[in-house]
Design an enzyme around this catalytic site. Structure first.
Site, mmCIF file in Angstrom:
data_model
loop_
_atom_site.group_PDB
_atom_site.id
_atom_site.type_symbol
_atom_site.label_atom_id
_atom_site.label_comp_id
_atom_site.label_asym_id
_atom_site.label_seq_id
_atom_site.Cartn_x
_atom_site.Cartn_y
_atom_site.Cartn_z
ATOM 1 N N GLU A 20 0.828 -1.211 0.000
ATOM 2 C CA GLU A 20 0.000 0.000 0.000
ATOM 3 C C GLU A 20 0.860 1.258 0.000
ATOM 4 O O GLU A 20 0.551 2.238 -0.684
ATOM 5 C CB GLU A 20 -0.948 0.001 1.205
ATOM 6 N N TYR B 14 -6.928 6.009 4.450
ATOM 7 C CA TYR B 14 -7.053 5.021 3.374
ATOM 8 C C TYR B 14 -6.182 3.793 3.643
ATOM 9 O O TYR B 14 -6.654 2.652 3.595
ATOM 10 C CB TYR B 14 -6.676 5.619 2.011
ATOM 11 N N GLY C 139 10.356 7.991 -5.937
ATOM 12 C CA GLY C 139 9.947 9.345 -5.575
ATOM 13 C C GLY C 139 9.219 9.397 -4.242
ATOM 14 O O GLY C 139 8.989 8.369 -3.600
ATOM 15 N N ASP D 107 -9.985 5.489 -1.954
ATOM 16 C CA ASP D 107 -8.946 6.124 -2.762
ATOM 17 C C ASP D 107 -9.588 6.788 -3.976
ATOM 18 O O ASP D 107 -10.823 6.858 -4.093
ATOM 19 C CB ASP D 107 -7.874 5.114 -3.170
#
Length: 352
Positions: free
Chosen positions: A32, A115, A76, A133
């Site tokens: 996740e 979430y 990133g 989401d």
């Protein structure tokens, strides 16, 4: 919406993803976090490498931050990796290595929002918690004609309540995954497959020609321009790197010595900056610009210039005094860097 139709669609169409083959909360949590801000296709090789290197929470907690960031390199949003590492240490120290089993406990981990906590709690522990989401928001907005904005408190509550109501009589983990998968594969942002959708007869957006209008669009983010002047400093002992320690993008990653300016500046101004701010009393030769890259992030655009600097002596012993790290070129791969710096390094040293 008939939940049985959605679940049947999911079991027939779901992608075979490595983290769907387990109920282990550690692996689900890792997946996740990696999938945030990253496509599933891009996430899979990172996930596989990550769990191979850190197969349990203990190995992740014991690792150095540098090793974690090196493995994360290219994904990133590096704060995700730092938070993941710190949360593993919390799980080991406060939960004796046992992953927390309840939504409210999972929510306390660093970098875990509603979430992610809902996804882990529902998939790993069958706790009835929504995992809302972008995919879920899009599906619900279109099918039920929900014009609430998900960025507002009332909008978030409306979508969470809708999910809770729909999942009442089903397994929450299967339902959350089915709804997310439906948004990812069927009810896509652009060119959704409406004509063969199992819900098109009851879909508000399809029946009212409002597919392009839902969900409500987010306001455009203003993009800031930043001007990074990197100095690729070579001396007889190797090259110089510097660790980014300020609370900014790429925190704790390594890069070439940098001077940021408010706008583009010429070579003579760079010469003065080098003499007064970076190398000071060290004699050097400033060469031409070696590389330029316009690097776009979600909220800012980096205009990065890389200039070659030659120092004819070995300053390895003095590098630390100036806040630098002196390394050989082959050692570069041992240090976590941004994709911008990695690309520049490859271009400058191997594609000359």
């Amino acid at each position: 919406m008939k939940i049985e139709k959605l679940l049947n669609w999911y079991h027939e169409n779901k992608r075979d993803l490595p983290w769907r083959r387990t109920k282990n909360p550690y692996f689900i949590w890792i997946s996740e976090i990696i999938c945030q801000q990253t496509s599933v296709a891009n996430a899979i090789p990172y996930y596989n490498r990550f769990v191979e290197k850190f197969p349990d929470v203990f190995s992740l907690a014991e690792a150095s931050e540098r090793d974690v960031l090196v493995l994360w390199q290219g994904l990133g949003y590096y704060s995700r990796a730092r938070n993941l590492h710190q949360s593993a240490q919390i799980i080991v120290n406060q939960f004796q290595g046992e992953f927390p089993t309840q939504y409210q406990e999972i929510l306390q981990l660093k970098g875990v929002g509603e979430y992610t906590a809902g996804a882990v709690a529902s998939i790993a522990f069958d706790e009835k918690q929504p995992a809302v989401d972008g995919n879920v928001i899009r599906v619900l907005s279109r099918i039920f004609g929900m014009f609430e904005s998900a960025v507002t408190a009332s909008g978030k509550k409306a979508f969470k309540n809708k999910v809770m109501d729909l999942m009442k009589n089903t397994k929450p983990g299967d339902f959350n995954q089915a709804l997310m998968e439906f948004g990812a594969l069927q009810c896509t942002p652009q060119n959704p497959l409406c004509e063969n959708c199992i819900f098109n007869l009851e879909c508000y957006a399809f029946q009212n020609r409002a597919v392009a209008d839902l969900p409500l669009k987010k306001k455009k983010i203003s993009v800031k321009n930043r001007y990074f002047n990197y100095f690729v400093i070579e001396h007889t002992g190797g090259i110089l790197l510097k660790k980014r320690e300020e609370n900014n993008i790429w925190k704790n990653l390594y890069e070439f010595p940098l001077f940021e300016t408010d706008e583009l500046i010429d070579i003579s101004a760079l010469q003065t900056l080098l003499q007064s701010k970076i190398l000071k009393k060290i004699p050097f030769i400033l060469s031409e610009r070696l590389y330029y890259k316009k690097h776009k992030l979600s909220h800012q655009t980096i205009h990065a210039d890389f200039y070659g600097i030659i120092i004819i002596t070995d300053i390895t012993k003095h590098a630390e005094k100036y806040g630098f790290l002196s390394i050989s070129i082959p050692q570069f791969v041992q240090y976590p860097v941004s994709e911008l710096i990695k690309t520049a390094f490859q271009t400058i040293f191997y594609e000359k």
